[in-house]
Design a protein around this motif. Structure first.
Motif, mmCIF file in Angstrom:
data_model
loop_
_atom_site.group_PDB
_atom_site.id
_atom_site.type_symbol
_atom_site.label_atom_id
_atom_site.label_comp_id
_atom_site.label_asym_id
_atom_site.label_seq_id
_atom_site.Cartn_x
_atom_site.Cartn_y
_atom_site.Cartn_z
ATOM 1 N N GLY A 218 0.823 -1.192 0.000
ATOM 2 C CA GLY A 218 0.000 0.000 0.000
ATOM 3 C C GLY A 218 0.860 1.246 0.000
ATOM 4 N N ALA A 219 0.612 2.129 0.977
ATOM 5 C CA ALA A 219 1.362 3.377 1.053
ATOM 6 C C ALA A 219 2.657 3.232 1.841
ATOM 7 C CB ALA A 219 0.492 4.454 1.686
ATOM 8 N N GLY A 220 2.908 2.045 2.381
ATOM 9 C CA GLY A 220 4.091 1.859 3.209
ATOM 10 C C GLY A 220 4.948 0.707 2.746
ATOM 11 N N TRP A 221 5.740 0.200 3.670
ATOM 12 C CA TRP A 221 6.686 -0.874 3.369
ATOM 13 C C TRP A 221 6.604 -1.930 4.458
ATOM 14 C CZ3 TRP A 221 9.090 -0.669 -1.237
ATOM 15 C CH2 TRP A 221 9.074 0.576 -1.884
ATOM 16 N N THR A 222 6.920 -3.153 4.108
ATOM 17 C CA THR A 222 6.921 -4.229 5.076
ATOM 18 C C THR A 222 8.237 -4.987 5.014
ATOM 19 O OG1 THR A 222 6.074 -5.965 3.617
ATOM 20 C CG2 THR A 222 4.448 -4.548 4.686
ATOM 21 N N LEU A 223 8.544 -5.644 6.110
ATOM 22 C CA LEU A 223 9.641 -6.600 6.159
ATOM 23 C C LEU A 223 9.047 -8.002 6.143
ATOM 24 C CD1 LEU A 223 11.812 -4.935 8.906
ATOM 25 C CD2 LEU A 223 12.713 -5.668 6.690
ATOM 26 N N ARG A 224 9.661 -8.880 5.393
ATOM 27 C CA ARG A 224 9.188 -10.254 5.388
ATOM 28 C C ARG A 224 10.364 -11.182 5.112
ATOM 29 N NH1 ARG A 224 6.083 -10.995 -0.477
ATOM 30 N NH2 ARG A 224 7.980 -10.993 -1.735
ATOM 31 N N ILE A 225 10.148 -12.456 5.422
ATOM 32 C CA ILE A 225 11.130 -13.467 5.041
ATOM 33 C C ILE A 225 10.966 -13.733 3.554
ATOM 34 C CG2 ILE A 225 11.808 -15.875 5.302
ATOM 35 C CD1 ILE A 225 12.600 -14.113 7.634
ATOM 36 N N GLU A 226 12.057 -13.641 2.819
ATOM 37 C CA GLU A 226 11.996 -13.859 1.381
ATOM 38 C C GLU A 226 11.543 -15.287 1.095
ATOM 39 O OE1 GLU A 226 12.126 -13.281 -2.590
ATOM 40 O OE2 GLU A 226 12.363 -11.778 -1.018
ATOM 41 N N PRO A 227 10.380 -15.448 0.453
ATOM 42 C CA PRO A 227 9.907 -16.805 0.176
ATOM 43 C C PRO A 227 10.809 -17.489 -0.831
ATOM 44 C CG PRO A 227 8.548 -15.188 -0.953
ATOM 45 C CD PRO A 227 9.475 -14.409 -0.075
ATOM 46 N N ARG A 228 11.108 -18.740 -0.607
ATOM 47 C CA ARG A 228 11.924 -19.509 -1.553
ATOM 48 C C ARG A 228 11.246 -20.851 -1.761
ATOM 49 N NH1 ARG A 228 16.886 -19.090 -3.851
ATOM 50 N NH2 ARG A 228 17.834 -21.022 -4.581
ATOM 51 N N ILE A 397 17.529 -2.567 4.614
ATOM 52 C CA ILE A 397 16.897 -3.395 5.647
ATOM 53 C C ILE A 397 16.999 -2.716 7.011
ATOM 54 C CG2 ILE A 397 17.109 -5.569 6.921
ATOM 55 C CD1 ILE A 397 17.859 -6.884 4.229
ATOM 56 N N ASP A 398 18.185 -2.184 7.343
ATOM 57 C CA ASP A 398 18.353 -1.502 8.635
ATOM 58 C C ASP A 398 17.394 -0.319 8.755
ATOM 59 O OD1 ASP A 398 20.336 -3.268 9.313
ATOM 60 O OD2 ASP A 398 22.003 -1.901 8.888
ATOM 61 N N LEU A 399 17.261 0.461 7.684
ATOM 62 C CA LEU A 399 16.375 1.618 7.709
ATOM 63 C C LEU A 399 14.930 1.187 7.913
ATOM 64 C CD1 LEU A 399 15.734 4.619 7.319
ATOM 65 C CD2 LEU A 399 15.812 4.223 4.828
ATOM 66 N N THR A 400 14.516 0.137 7.224
ATOM 67 C CA THR A 400 13.132 -0.325 7.341
ATOM 68 C C THR A 400 12.870 -0.916 8.723
ATOM 69 O OG1 THR A 400 13.124 -0.787 4.969
ATOM 70 C CG2 THR A 400 11.349 -1.756 6.271
ATOM 71 N N GLU A 401 13.807 -1.713 9.236
ATOM 72 C CA GLU A 401 13.640 -2.265 10.582
ATOM 73 C C GLU A 401 13.433 -1.152 11.606
ATOM 74 O OE1 GLU A 401 16.197 -6.435 10.640
ATOM 75 O OE2 GLU A 401 17.169 -4.575 11.249
#
Length: 477
Positions: A218-228, A397-401
């Motif tokens: 949406g209007a933001g960002w998420t962190l997730r485990i990269e699906p493999r 990643i650090d910025l998003t966390e």
């Protein structure tokens, strides 16, 4: 691997990361103009293989498509693999504006809000990309494989090809599960499993740590485990096999560029064995380290601990230049064999010239001196750009966390300790609900399930820090 609760972050300005690393999405005007007029310098000598029903397999939405494949079974139980690689050298004028700018960049850099491409998008996502339905210049590898998917004959030549379908990993996996794979890759699962077995037999080492990814929501960002998926692994075996075949050609000719990594250091293996013993994870003496890691249960906290220590096995990655003689190190320790990068020339500069070596060697012709001269510069260019790419990924990643967690300072979280504290550093913990890996003060031991408090989450410094209080235990919810 984990049941992740996604948290949406506010808007994040990744432009600040671009500025920090002096990245520019757009190429100079001269490069763009040249890319728009690019033509195939080798059109007259190409074999027409637009009859091959090649398909591409890439992340959803990708437009810079380097590779297309067609895999079929033979009557004797083997395979024939055709692997088309975008012929970037044919459409980039040596010494021109695109050439100069791509040498300055080294590779494509990926950020959550878009890429910083090695080549102008007019090439990388247009006239040079193996988009479906479009005739394209390619270096076409043909590999005859036996019933164990080991190569018995390998050729590579310039060809004109046409992809018939653009597939993505999730779709390929769903089709494999349903038994409805595209005919061009119906044999891919069996091929992939055979090549994975061969990798274990070679002593290949694959690390399976949680791979964090920043994605738009949406209007933001998420962190997730990269699906493999298994389809990712099957497809990667095609590129790995091609890179191994390319390395063999280069070593035989004593010309080329290898991607090298020293074999696992015995002391690092001994340390990992010690950790496994401390965690009561069985590791029979006769089982190689690669097979041991491959057999670990991804759902156990002890696996996180062991995988977090395993990178110590794989240190010293570099590039080995071959120019009439062989370097001391020829193998890639994680692959367990010699290996060369040749399958991503739209995104990685060195592949452009490594492919030219293979085309010349495959044709029984001398490698042009211009290519040899270009190869000599590649170790420095690629090592520098690899370092930048790693820093960009970690910074994003650090910025998003820090941004995701900033409103939650003081909250408690369940975590797994993946590296215990010592006198020089805090512990490292994995917080699955937030998809975060961060330092944690206090002294919890490896593999411990703990309850931690978020101490610091600062988007300005991009720092996240947890604290552990002895006696707290994870929630049972």
């Amino acid at each position: 691997m984990v049941n992740t609760r996604i948290v949406v972050a506010p808007a994040i300005d990744f432009g600040a990361v671009r500025a920090e690393f002096a990245l520019d999405d757009r190429h100079p005007a001269a490069s763009i103009a040249e890319a728009r007029k690019a033509t195939d310098r080798f059109a007259a000598e190409r074999e027409d293989r637009t009859d091959l029903p090649l398909v591409t397999i890439d992340p959803t939405g990708s437009m810079d498509l380097d590779q297309a494949l067609h895999l079929e079974r033979t009557v004797d139980g083997g395979f024939v693999l055709h692997y088309a690689i975008a012929d970037v050298y044919a459409v980039v004028e040596p010494g021109g504006a695109v050439d100069a700018e791509s040498h300055r960049r080294g590779q494509t850099y990926y950020l959550p809000d878009g890429s910083v491409p090695l080549h102008p998008r007019e090439l990388a996502e247009g006239s040079a990309s193996l988009l479906p339905g479009e005739p394209r210049p390619a270096a076409l590898w043909r590999m005859e494989l036996d019933a164990a998917a080991e190569p018995v004959s390998v050729t590579v030549r310039r060809a004109r090809v046409r992809s018939v379908a653009r597939l993505d990993y999730a779709g390929v996996q769903a089709d494999a599960d349903a038994g409805t794979l595209h005919p061009s890759i119906a044999a891919l699962p069996e091929f992939g499993r055979l090549r994975q077995a061969a990798a274990r037999a070679r002593g290949a080492i694959e690390l399976r740590l949680p791979e964090q990814d920043v994605v738009a929501d949406g209007a933001g960002w998420t962190l997730r485990i990269e699906p493999r998926t298994a389809a990712d692994d099957w497809n990667s075996q095609v590129s790995l096999l091609t890179g191994m075949c390319a390395a063999t050609m280069m070593i035989d000719a004593k010309v080329g560029l290898l991607r090298t990594l020293p074999p696992a250091d015995p002391e690092a293996v001994a340390t990992l064995r010690h950790t496994a013993a401390a965690l009561n994870v069985p590791w029979p003496a006769e089982v190689p380290v690669g097979s041991f890691l491959a057999g670990l249960d991804a759902n156990l906290p002890t696996t996180l601990v062991l995988m977090s220590e395993a990178p110590a096995l794989l240190r010293g990655a570099s590039y080995g230049l071959l120019d009439g003689s062989l370097p001391e190190l020829l193998v890639h320790g994680a692959i367990g064999a010699p290996y060369a990068h040749v399958t991503a020339p739209l995104r990685r500069l060195s592949d452009r010239y490594a492919t030219e070596v293979c085309l010349a060697v495959g044709a029984g012709a001398p490698v042009p001196q211009q290519i040899r001269d270009e190869l000599a510069a590649m170790p420095d260019i690629m090592s520098a750009s690899d370092s930048i790419a790693g820093k960009i990924s970690r910074t994003c990643i650090d910025l998003t966390e820090a941004t995701v967690l900033a409103p939650r300072v003081g909250d408690r979280f369940d975590a797994t300790v993946i590296k215990g504290a010592n006198g020089r550093r805090d512990a490292q913990v994995f917080v699955p609900s937030e998809t975060v890996i961060a330092p944690c003060s206090g002294g919890p031991g490896d593999g411990t399930q703990v309850r931690v408090i978020l101490d610091v989450a600062d988007p300005v410094t991009r720092k996240v820090q947890f604290a552990y209080s002895p006696g707290t235990v994870p929630s049972q919810a």
